[in-house]
Design a protein around this motif. Sequence first.
Motif, short mmCIF file in Angstrom:
data_model
loop_
_atom_site.label_atom_id
_atom_site.label_comp_id
_atom_site.label_asym_id
_atom_site.label_seq_id
_atom_site.Cartn_x
_atom_site.Cartn_y
_atom_site.Cartn_z
N GLU A 104 0.83 -1.22 0.00
CA GLU A 104 0.00 0.00 0.00
C GLU A 104 0.86 1.26 0.00
OE1 GLU A 104 -3.77 0.79 2.19
OE2 GLU A 104 -3.38 -1.22 3.01
N VAL A 105 1.95 1.24 0.77
CA VAL A 105 2.87 2.38 0.80
C VAL A 105 3.40 2.65 -0.60
CG1 VAL A 105 5.11 3.21 1.63
CG2 VAL A 105 3.54 2.10 3.22
N LYS A 106 3.82 1.60 -1.29
CA LYS A 106 4.32 1.75 -2.67
C LYS A 106 3.25 2.34 -3.57
CE LYS A 106 7.61 -2.11 -2.53
NZ LYS A 106 7.94 -3.44 -3.10
N ARG A 107 2.00 1.88 -3.37
CA ARG A 107 0.90 2.37 -4.19
C ARG A 107 0.65 3.86 -3.94
NH1 ARG A 107 -2.97 -0.76 -2.33
NH2 ARG A 107 -2.22 -2.55 -3.52
N GLU A 108 0.73 4.27 -2.67
CA GLU A 108 0.53 5.68 -2.34
C GLU A 108 1.64 6.54 -2.94
OE1 GLU A 108 -2.12 7.20 -0.66
OE2 GLU A 108 -2.97 5.22 -1.05
N HIS A 164 -3.75 12.95 -3.39
CA HIS A 164 -3.56 13.02 -1.95
C HIS A 164 -2.98 11.70 -1.45
CE1 HIS A 164 -4.18 13.98 2.25
NE2 HIS A 164 -4.88 12.87 2.41
N VAL A 165 -1.91 11.78 -0.67
CA VAL A 165 -1.25 10.58 -0.15
C VAL A 165 -1.79 10.29 1.25
CG1 VAL A 165 0.95 9.54 0.52
CG2 VAL A 165 0.82 11.02 -1.50
N LYS A 166 -2.25 9.05 1.46
CA LYS A 166 -2.79 8.63 2.76
C LYS A 166 -1.69 7.98 3.60
CE LYS A 166 -5.70 5.78 1.07
NZ LYS A 166 -6.74 4.71 0.98
N LYS A 167 -1.83 8.11 4.92
CA LYS A 167 -0.94 7.40 5.84
C LYS A 167 -1.46 5.98 5.98
CE LYS A 167 0.51 11.48 8.44
NZ LYS A 167 1.80 11.57 7.76
#
Length: 337
Positions: free
Chosen positions: A21-25, A209-212
């Motif tokens: 998910e981090v990579k996707r964000e 927008h990047v989510k945590k």
Amino acid sequence: MEKHLVEIKNELEGLTAKLTEVKREIGKIIIGQEETVEQLLITFLAGGHALLEGVPGLAKTLMIKTLSQAIDLKFKRIQFTPDLMPSDIIGTEILEEDHTTGRKIFQFNKGPIFANIILADEINRTPPKTQAALLEAMQEFEVTYSGKTYALERPFFMLATQNPIEQSGTFPLPEAQQDRFLLYIKIGYPTALEEKGILKSTTGVKKEHVKKVISGAEIQRLQELVREVYISDELIEFVSSIVRATRPEITTNAYVKEWVSWGAGPRAGQAMILTAKARALQYGRMSVTLDDLKQVALPVLRHRIIINFRAEAEGITSDLVTGHLLTHTEFPSKVER
């Protein structure tokens, strides 16, 4: 025992899904650069620091800021300049008055280094005195001011950037300080398709927008799991053989003897094993393979192999030396391929 292994497996699946998910964000903002993003995440999982080098405009700063936005940790950016002082990073004491007693006391005012993710932007633009102020924080995860030691909040990551083409007004990091960085990551130009995507996405009106998606506690748990990843004795022997072969005074490799001035120290072997474990974990595996070691060898050894003047004149780089060693070092008999 079997129940414990099942629990570990389920926990690992959940945490590695968050890394995806981090990579996707990050991919919402950064087009391409998958290898660089993977190496940054390896740095985080191994609990180390990274030095990023690339020409201007390759989104080094933006990549680190975007990564910090996807992780629920405190982020600070320090812009390194020739007039930056150690106190601008660590902090300084200020004279304050106690309103209850009226006494004046010195109070330590913490600097920007008291965060979880530090972006040391253009680190080679500041003098050695200020660069050296980072050493204790990077190695001991604490800073000392006026005889008192202050612990830094964990996890703590130093991500530094530098420009390879501009030499005027810069102060190259000493080899001993470069060794404090777990990985030395070089960022290349994007492909034609990636560059087209960059031009399209950065000149329109749409803003992503990047989510945590992952917390500091989860990063620390992943760091604990990295230490549990298995590596065979044969692969450890292979790492030792590679690192020892970089040292011109003891190696039997003629290529190294001809082009290398100083070889890598024991910290290189530690870094190679830890980052290979982190890479394996990132892919949901609890065992290191030979490919994991090969994939991390360049960024681990890039700043730890010092080539001689003749090599520089001939265009021989530390990467070429590492590549030569990877293909000419004999594998132990029972290597996991």
